[in-house]
Design a protein around this motif. Structure first.
Motif, PDB file in Angstrom:
ATOM      1  N   ARG A  43      13.967 -33.807  11.335  1.00  0.00           N
ATOM      2  CA  ARG A  43      14.124 -33.313  12.697  1.00  0.00           C
ATOM      3  C   ARG A  43      15.575 -33.236  13.110  1.00  0.00           C
ATOM      4  N   GLY A  44      15.914 -32.198  13.840  1.00  0.00           N
ATOM      5  CA  GLY A  44      17.231 -32.112  14.452  1.00  0.00           C
ATOM      6  C   GLY A  44      17.204 -32.853  15.773  1.00  0.00           C
ATOM      7  N   PRO A  45      18.358 -32.920  16.457  1.00  0.00           N
ATOM      8  CA  PRO A  45      18.379 -33.610  17.748  1.00  0.00           C
ATOM      9  C   PRO A  45      17.537 -32.885  18.796  1.00  0.00           C
ATOM     10  N   LEU A  46      17.025 -33.685  19.738  1.00  0.00           N
ATOM     11  CA  LEU A  46      16.229 -33.156  20.836  1.00  0.00           C
ATOM     12  C   LEU A  46      17.193 -32.707  21.931  1.00  0.00           C
ATOM     13  N   ILE A  47      17.143 -31.419  22.302  1.00  0.00           N
ATOM     14  CA  ILE A  47      18.087 -30.892  23.287  1.00  0.00           C
ATOM     15  C   ILE A  47      17.310 -30.364  24.494  1.00  0.00           C
ATOM     16  N   GLN A  48      17.786 -30.716  25.688  1.00  0.00           N
ATOM     17  CA  GLN A  48      17.103 -30.276  26.897  1.00  0.00           C
ATOM     18  C   GLN A  48      17.438 -28.831  27.236  1.00  0.00           C
ATOM     19  N   ASP A  49      16.399 -28.075  27.503  1.00  0.00           N
ATOM     20  CA  ASP A  49      16.511 -26.755  28.127  1.00  0.00           C
ATOM     21  C   ASP A  49      17.231 -25.668  27.327  1.00  0.00           C
ATOM     22  N   SER A  50      17.650 -25.930  26.117  1.00  0.00           N
ATOM     23  CA  SER A  50      18.339 -24.879  25.394  1.00  0.00           C
ATOM     24  C   SER A  50      17.913 -24.797  23.930  1.00  0.00           C
ATOM     25  N   GLN A  51      17.160 -23.746  23.634  1.00  0.00           N
ATOM     26  CA  GLN A  51      16.747 -23.541  22.256  1.00  0.00           C
ATOM     27  C   GLN A  51      17.967 -23.250  21.380  1.00  0.00           C
ATOM     28  N   ALA A  52      18.890 -22.453  21.938  1.00  0.00           N
ATOM     29  CA  ALA A  52      20.089 -22.091  21.173  1.00  0.00           C
ATOM     30  C   ALA A  52      20.881 -23.342  20.783  1.00  0.00           C
ATOM     31  N   ALA A  53      21.026 -24.288  21.745  1.00  0.00           N
ATOM     32  CA  ALA A  53      21.788 -25.513  21.464  1.00  0.00           C
ATOM     33  C   ALA A  53      21.071 -26.369  20.426  1.00  0.00           C
ATOM     34  N   ALA A  54      19.737 -26.394  20.469  1.00  0.00           N
ATOM     35  CA  ALA A  54      18.980 -27.177  19.481  1.00  0.00           C
ATOM     36  C   ALA A  54      19.177 -26.601  18.086  1.00  0.00           C
ATOM     37  N   ILE A  55      19.214 -25.275  17.996  1.00  0.00           N
ATOM     38  CA  ILE A  55      19.410 -24.619  16.697  1.00  0.00           C
ATOM     39  C   ILE A  55      20.841 -24.846  16.205  1.00  0.00           C
ATOM     40  N   GLU A  56      21.805 -24.734  17.136  1.00  0.00           N
ATOM     41  CA  GLU A  56      23.209 -25.008  16.779  1.00  0.00           C
ATOM     42  C   GLU A  56      23.355 -26.421  16.217  1.00  0.00           C
TER      43      GLU A  56
END
Ligand SMILES: [Zn+2]
Length: 146
Positions: free
Chosen positions: A44-57
């Motif tokens: 798993r990558g980090p859990l990021i709030q409200d931004s799919q783009a940031a989660a993918i980055e």
């Protein structure tokens, strides 16, 4: 619809990964958490709030300054390696876990391996603990070795 960012293959197993949206809280207006998960090994990558783009980055470029996350990633990778090795050799699987500093099921939980198939590593760590206890007993009573 914006074009989705390309998600890089899993750095542990090379598997294909996808980004999941996980609803946060009880109400829709609280938004979603986004997290990239490997389809194959469930890394798993980090859990990021409200931004799919940031989660993918974050998945594509894990921050090297985040030392704890990095060492957890290594631990998770070692658990996965032990899972793969175990059918061939319990001894090697135990060595891999030992090298990662993992000596119990709770160690595996602590680094976030709940999602992995840690059940068939239970026996491996149980045997590691039995061996350690045996060694400690022998060390405590050297006269009674044998
Ligand atoms: Zn993977």
């Amino acid at each position: 619809m914006t074009a989705a960012l390309p998600i890089e293959p899993c750095r542990f197993c090379g598997g294909k990964a996808k980004c999941n949206a996980l609803r946060r809280g009880n109400y829709r207006r609280e938004g979603d958490n986004h997290q990239v998960v490997c389809n194959k090994c469930r890394a798993r990558g980090p859990l990021i709030q409200d931004s799919q783009a940031a989660a993918i980055e974050a998945w594509n470029r894990p921050s090297p300054s985040d030392k704890k996350a990095h060492s957890d990633d290594v631990g998770v990778g070692m658990v996965i390696a032990a899972t793969i090795i175990r059918p061939q050799s319990d001894v090697y699987a135990a060595e891999v876990l030992g090298a990662a500093g993992i000596g119990s099921v709770s160690d595996m939980r602590m680094i976030g391996c709940d999602d992995y198939d840690i059940d068939h590593l239970r026996e491996v760590v149980a045997e590691m603990q039995r061996k350690r206890r045996r060694r400690d007993t022998l060390a405590a009573a050297p006269g009674e070795a044998g």
